[in-house]
Design an enzyme around this catalytic site. Sequence first.
Site, PDB file in Angstrom:
ATOM      1  N   CYS A 128       0.823  -1.210   0.000  1.00  0.00           N
ATOM      2  CA  CYS A 128       0.000   0.000   0.000  1.00  0.00           C
ATOM      3  C   CYS A 128       0.860   1.264   0.000  1.00  0.00           C
ATOM      4  O   CYS A 128       1.932   1.292   0.595  1.00  0.00           O
ATOM      5  CB  CYS A 128      -0.875   0.041   1.234  1.00  0.00           C
ATOM      6  N   ARG A 140       5.967  -0.448  -5.923  1.00  0.00           N
ATOM      7  CA  ARG A 140       5.878  -1.189  -4.671  1.00  0.00           C
ATOM      8  C   ARG A 140       4.896  -2.354  -4.746  1.00  0.00           C
ATOM      9  O   ARG A 140       4.896  -3.210  -3.872  1.00  0.00           O
ATOM     10  CB  ARG A 140       5.442  -0.243  -3.542  1.00  0.00           C
ATOM     11  N   TRP A 186      -2.856  -2.800  -1.560  1.00  0.00           N
ATOM     12  CA  TRP A 186      -2.404  -4.176  -1.748  1.00  0.00           C
ATOM     13  C   TRP A 186      -3.257  -4.986  -0.791  1.00  0.00           C
ATOM     14  O   TRP A 186      -3.122  -4.849   0.433  1.00  0.00           O
ATOM     15  CB  TRP A 186      -0.919  -4.265  -1.413  1.00  0.00           C
ATOM     16  N   ASN A 204      -2.379   2.418   5.463  1.00  0.00           N
ATOM     17  CA  ASN A 204      -1.448   1.311   5.196  1.00  0.00           C
ATOM     18  C   ASN A 204      -1.351   0.482   6.459  1.00  0.00           C
ATOM     19  O   ASN A 204      -1.380   1.051   7.553  1.00  0.00           O
ATOM     20  CB  ASN A 204      -0.041   1.832   4.906  1.00  0.00           C
ATOM     21  N   GLY A 205      -1.170  -0.809   6.313  1.00  0.00           N
ATOM     22  CA  GLY A 205      -0.984  -1.644   7.499  1.00  0.00           C
ATOM     23  C   GLY A 205      -2.244  -2.416   7.842  1.00  0.00           C
ATOM     24  O   GLY A 205      -3.142  -2.576   7.002  1.00  0.00           O
ATOM     25  N   GLU A 261      18.274 -18.292  -4.367  1.00  0.00           N
ATOM     26  CA  GLU A 261      17.904 -16.987  -4.925  1.00  0.00           C
ATOM     27  C   GLU A 261      17.477 -17.141  -6.393  1.00  0.00           C
ATOM     28  O   GLU A 261      16.531 -16.495  -6.845  1.00  0.00           O
ATOM     29  CB  GLU A 261      19.082 -16.007  -4.766  1.00  0.00           C
ATOM     30  N   LYS A 283      13.828 -16.048  -7.819  1.00  0.00           N
ATOM     31  CA  LYS A 283      13.637 -15.135  -8.952  1.00  0.00           C
ATOM     32  C   LYS A 283      12.690 -15.758  -9.968  1.00  0.00           C
ATOM     33  O   LYS A 283      11.783 -15.108 -10.466  1.00  0.00           O
ATOM     34  CB  LYS A 283      14.959 -14.806  -9.669  1.00  0.00           C
ATOM     35  N   GLU A 292       9.092 -15.859  -8.650  1.00  0.00           N
ATOM     36  CA  GLU A 292       8.501 -14.522  -8.514  1.00  0.00           C
ATOM     37  C   GLU A 292       7.972 -13.981  -9.830  1.00  0.00           C
ATOM     38  O   GLU A 292       6.883 -13.438  -9.876  1.00  0.00           O
ATOM     39  CB  GLU A 292       9.565 -13.524  -8.008  1.00  0.00           C
ATOM     40  N   HIS A 342      17.225 -37.653  -0.872  1.00  0.00           N
ATOM     41  CA  HIS A 342      16.335 -37.748   0.290  1.00  0.00           C
ATOM     42  C   HIS A 342      14.940 -37.224  -0.031  1.00  0.00           C
ATOM     43  O   HIS A 342      14.219 -36.798   0.865  1.00  0.00           O
ATOM     44  CB  HIS A 342      16.935 -36.997   1.477  1.00  0.00           C
ATOM     45  N   LYS A 375       7.005  -4.627  -3.530  1.00  0.00           N
ATOM     46  CA  LYS A 375       8.425  -4.296  -3.421  1.00  0.00           C
ATOM     47  C   LYS A 375       8.818  -4.057  -1.974  1.00  0.00           C
ATOM     48  O   LYS A 375       9.913  -4.394  -1.547  1.00  0.00           O
ATOM     49  CB  LYS A 375       8.682  -3.034  -4.250  1.00  0.00           C
TER      50      LYS A 375
HETATM   51  C1  G6P Z   1       9.657  -8.220  -0.789  1.00  0.00           C
HETATM   52  C2  G6P Z   1      10.382  -7.898  -2.083  1.00  0.00           C
HETATM   53  C3  G6P Z   1      11.644  -8.720  -2.168  1.00  0.00           C
HETATM   54  C4  G6P Z   1      12.516  -8.471  -0.941  1.00  0.00           C
HETATM   55  C5  G6P Z   1      11.743  -8.728   0.353  1.00  0.00           C
HETATM   56  C6  G6P Z   1      12.509  -8.215   1.550  1.00  0.00           C
HETATM   57  O1  G6P Z   1       9.186  -9.529  -0.809  1.00  0.00           O
HETATM   58  O2  G6P Z   1       9.551  -8.175  -3.195  1.00  0.00           O
HETATM   59  O3  G6P Z   1      12.366  -8.369  -3.329  1.00  0.00           O
HETATM   60  O4  G6P Z   1      13.620  -9.317  -0.996  1.00  0.00           O
HETATM   61  O5  G6P Z   1      10.505  -8.017   0.335  1.00  0.00           O
HETATM   62  O6  G6P Z   1      12.585  -6.826   1.439  1.00  0.00           O
HETATM   63  P1  G6P Z   1      13.729  -5.916   2.005  1.00  0.00           P
HETATM   64  O7  G6P Z   1      13.356  -4.538   1.537  1.00  0.00           O
HETATM   65  O8  G6P Z   1      13.649  -6.028   3.494  1.00  0.00           O
HETATM   66  O9  G6P Z   1      15.006  -6.388   1.452  1.00  0.00           O
END
Ligand code: G6P
Length: 609
Positions: free
Chosen positions: A2, A27, A75, A99-100, A482, A486, A489, A505, A604
């Site tokens: 948000c 975001r 959001w 927000n929140g 990672e 990616k 996502e 396993h 984001k």
């Molecule tokens: C969200 C973002 C990710 C990020 C994560 C942690 O899920 O989409 O890209 O890694 O938050 O965010 P931060 O800002 O704490 O690294």
Amino acid sequence: MCGIVGAVASRNVTAILVEGLMRLEYRGYDSAGLAVIDTENNLQIRKAVGKVKGLVDNLDTNPASGSVGIAHTRWATHGKPTEKNAHPHQSNDIAVVHNGIIENHAELRQALKNQGYVFVSETDTEVIAHQIHALVNNGLSLLEATQQAVALFEGAYAIAVVNTKFPDELIACRSGSPLVLGLGIEENFVASDQMALRQVTDRFVFLEEGDFVHLERKKFSIFNGDKELVERKVVQLTDKAEAASKGEYRHYMLKEIFEQPEVLKRTLQGRISKHHVLEEAFGTEAKAIFDRVKGVQIVACGTSYHAGLVAKYWMESIANIPCQVEVASEYRYRKVFVPKDTLFVTISQSGETADTLAALKEAKKSDYLASLVICNAPSSSLVRESDLVFMTHAGPEIGVASTKAFTTQLVALQLLTIALGRRQGLSESVESDMVSALASLPEAVSKALLLDDVIKKTSEAFADKHHALFLGRGVEYPVAMEGALKLKEISYIHAESYPAGELKHGPLALVDSDMPIVAVAPNNELMEKLKSNLEEVQARGGKLFVFSDQADAFPNSDDVTVIDVHSVPETIAPMVYTIPLQLLSYHVAIVKGTDVDQPRNLAKSVTVE
Ligand code: G6P
């Protein structure tokens, strides 16, 4: 996640609000809306499901103007992304954006219903609007009503309110979610992120926990809680407010992947000499604190958590220091044992992740030596609340999938490893080798980016797949994690990562010719072990995609594609091998036609828990 924008001016603020929302689009959100108080003192509310562009179209058909207003990108947390659930929420002459999460919204909702309030949405936010309205109706000012309403709320939130009864005012407050005041000339603004206001001002006041602001055109007052009038520092931002533009690139994510050689240089600049790490990079007090560190606890979320996992290998094998890594959402609710002289490290690109922030607050109550944040957002909450700060200088990252933030975090963590390791007997020559490897990193990353065309071709093999396995061993295991994150996502392909030694396993049962298996296989002491694991996969018909600098070591067959990564020093391999994995997920998403920069359901900056 948000976003909030608000304005009190003499001019029409609709365009400012919309521009602010657009600047927050990165975001992640699923609906947008605004409310302005028009010249006839009526609330004009416009909303749209989907992108801010939809709100703009709505405004084209049904214009709304006014010099006081609030706006929001939502959001969804309570209730689906519908127009009814989009903010602002209204209670007669009051409009609210939020927000929140208000955790006790259900009981408040019931109490308000008993008073005759009718709810039109499923959101917790509507409770705020009615609650404030009920208090204004009892004769309170908008500020007093908001203060008293907020005292009833449990949870974490940032709120902005307007009321036609007080047509020249905007009230905003924060508790657990970020909020910043933007100061103009005879106009003032509020937003959840200063980025939303950079087109109108460079002067900001970062509100603190429990702050309320009473905003008018020519003045503002800040109260902490319901009584105390407080002064907060005005910060003039001097960065160039790098306009978020894609430049020649099709997506922000691709631009950010290709920016890595440049931003890695920035991360290193002023932090290393020819042979040494300059630990002033961690703040003036770092030296005294580092002298005492005997252990490290890292807490982070998402991609930043993966950076922490890589660092654990470095801390223990290079710095000879015990290191624990945990996701913030678990850490914050767990009773933890804190060994003596442990440094608490958070990693966050945004500096606003609610769980990481809450973990830091918990940690401050424990017996840690000090807290350090590795962050990309100056003036963010984590930066303000940590003892030591290391800025990664990656520049604004707009693509939701984190790329350059991750590799710069790895650099920061390696510098920290060296700085701490030095005190535990890390030799000058190892430090010098590591520093020169780091100095060569931007160049090594540029070379890795040359794999783009090969990877683009390779990505086609993933287009019709529903699952993928990512394998690595040792420090490359979190790199594989990672890579898998990616891919899931942005391409929505279910991707799992495994330490290759665990294959037999369980995950081996999943392997067939329909399962692409990506292996991160630089030449190191575990490569032979990894090779044996991959042979097991091959024997079961799995399709292998191996990223390695030892192409000849792997059989060249129809079932094996080897992507030839150039050789680099082992200490920088995690950063270098991340690059082709980022490119792979990007190109697979392109083939699949997904929304690369704003993948569905993701945000984001995750400012709710
Ligand atoms: C969200 C973002 C990710 C990020 C994560 C942690 O899920 O989409 O890209 O890694 O938050 O965010 P931060 O800002 O704490 O690294």
